[in-house]
Design a protein around this motif. Structure first.
Motif, PDB file in Angstrom:
ATOM      1  N   LYS A  30      39.535  50.008  41.857  1.00 22.49           N
ATOM      2  CA  LYS A  30      38.536  51.006  42.254  1.00 22.49           C
ATOM      3  C   LYS A  30      38.731  52.321  41.512  1.00 22.49           C
ATOM      4  CE  LYS A  30      41.052  52.821  46.252  1.00 22.49           C
ATOM      5  NZ  LYS A  30      41.205  54.176  45.693  1.00 22.49           N
ATOM      6  N   ARG A  57      31.174  55.684  39.400  1.00 21.39           N
ATOM      7  CA  ARG A  57      30.611  54.436  38.861  1.00 21.39           C
ATOM      8  C   ARG A  57      29.334  54.684  38.070  1.00 21.39           C
ATOM      9  NH1 ARG A  57      34.930  51.535  38.137  1.00 21.39           N
ATOM     10  NH2 ARG A  57      35.694  50.311  39.931  1.00 21.39           N
ATOM     11  N   SER A  72      27.831  46.201  37.045  1.00 19.07           N
ATOM     12  CA  SER A  72      28.134  46.593  38.415  1.00 19.07           C
ATOM     13  C   SER A  72      29.577  46.215  38.724  1.00 19.07           C
ATOM     14  CB  SER A  72      27.168  45.942  39.402  1.00 19.07           C
ATOM     15  OG  SER A  72      27.271  44.533  39.335  1.00 19.07           O
ATOM     16  N   ASP A  74      32.407  45.380  42.066  1.00 15.38           N
ATOM     17  CA  ASP A  74      32.687  45.115  43.477  1.00 15.38           C
ATOM     18  C   ASP A  74      34.150  45.454  43.699  1.00 15.38           C
ATOM     19  OD1 ASP A  74      33.407  43.955  45.951  1.00 15.38           O
ATOM     20  OD2 ASP A  74      31.750  42.532  45.794  1.00 15.38           O
ATOM     21  N   ASN A  75      34.403  46.615  44.284  1.00 17.78           N
ATOM     22  CA  ASN A  75      35.791  47.067  44.455  1.00 17.78           C
ATOM     23  C   ASN A  75      36.571  46.142  45.386  1.00 17.78           C
ATOM     24  OD1 ASN A  75      35.336  49.220  42.753  1.00 17.78           O
ATOM     25  ND2 ASN A  75      34.952  50.668  44.414  1.00 17.78           N
ATOM     26  N   LYS A  77      36.251  42.889  45.800  1.00 13.76           N
ATOM     27  CA  LYS A  77      36.612  41.642  45.121  1.00 13.76           C
ATOM     28  C   LYS A  77      37.380  41.900  43.839  1.00 13.76           C
ATOM     29  CE  LYS A  77      32.721  38.864  46.791  1.00 13.76           C
ATOM     30  NZ  LYS A  77      31.543  38.050  46.385  1.00 13.76           N
ATOM     31  N   GLU A  79      36.094  42.819  41.009  1.00 13.38           N
ATOM     32  CA  GLU A  79      35.321  42.137  39.972  1.00 13.38           C
ATOM     33  C   GLU A  79      34.317  43.080  39.325  1.00 13.38           C
ATOM     34  OE1 GLU A  79      35.437  37.450  41.187  1.00 13.38           O
ATOM     35  OE2 GLU A  79      33.634  38.588  41.659  1.00 13.38           O
ATOM     36  N   TYR A  81      30.885  42.980  36.814  1.00 13.77           N
ATOM     37  CA  TYR A  81      29.818  42.047  36.475  1.00 13.77           C
ATOM     38  C   TYR A  81      28.982  42.584  35.320  1.00 13.77           C
ATOM     39  CZ  TYR A  81      31.043  40.478  41.153  1.00 13.77           C
ATOM     40  OH  TYR A  81      31.743  40.051  42.269  1.00 13.77           O
TER      41      TYR A  81
END
Length: 128
Positions: A30, A57, A72, A74-75, A77, A79, A81
């Motif tokens: 993150k 972000r 994008s 996903d903190n 997970k 991941e 993208y």
């Protein structure tokens, strides 16, 4: 040990879509700036595709993909993208995710030398 692993590459037809994912381990995620780069068949330099800042972000894209690709994160997970739409044959390349690994800022970094960690890459082929 920091590891980045890309997935989601494959074959798409012109005008089609693919979604790449980059799974990160060994980092908080993150607080990390990250990016996608690509390299066409051997002999060409690695090309900036898009990047996302650590704080806020914010995103930035290469002109060649602006309006077609979306980054994008996903903190939860851990991941990153890359949503790729309206694919063109010129998008054919090995796609790499990269993680900066420095103190978080609001800046978006677009140069490869700003990133300390890289994945192994995933092949994207756009062909009819």
């Amino acid at each position: 040990q920091v590891q980045l692993k890309e997935s989601g590459g494959g074959l798409a037809h012109p005008g089609g879509s693919l979604r790449l994912a980059c799974t990160v381990s060994g980092r908080t995620f993150k607080d990390d700036a990250m990016a996608w780069f690509r390299q066409a068949p051997p002999g060409k330099d690695r090309e900036f595709v898009g990047a996302i800042s650590a704080i806020g972000r914010s995103t930035m894209y290469a002109d060649s993909v602006k309006g077609r690709f979306t980054i994008s994160a996903d903190n939860g997970k851990k991941e990153l993208y890359l949503e790729m739409n309206n694919l063109e044959p010129g998008d054919t390349a090995v796609y790499y995710c990269a993680l900066r690994g420095r103190a978080p800022t609001t800046r978006v970094y677009i140069n490869g030398y700003d990133y300390a960690y890289w994945g192994q890459g995933t092949q994207v082929t756009v062909s009819s």
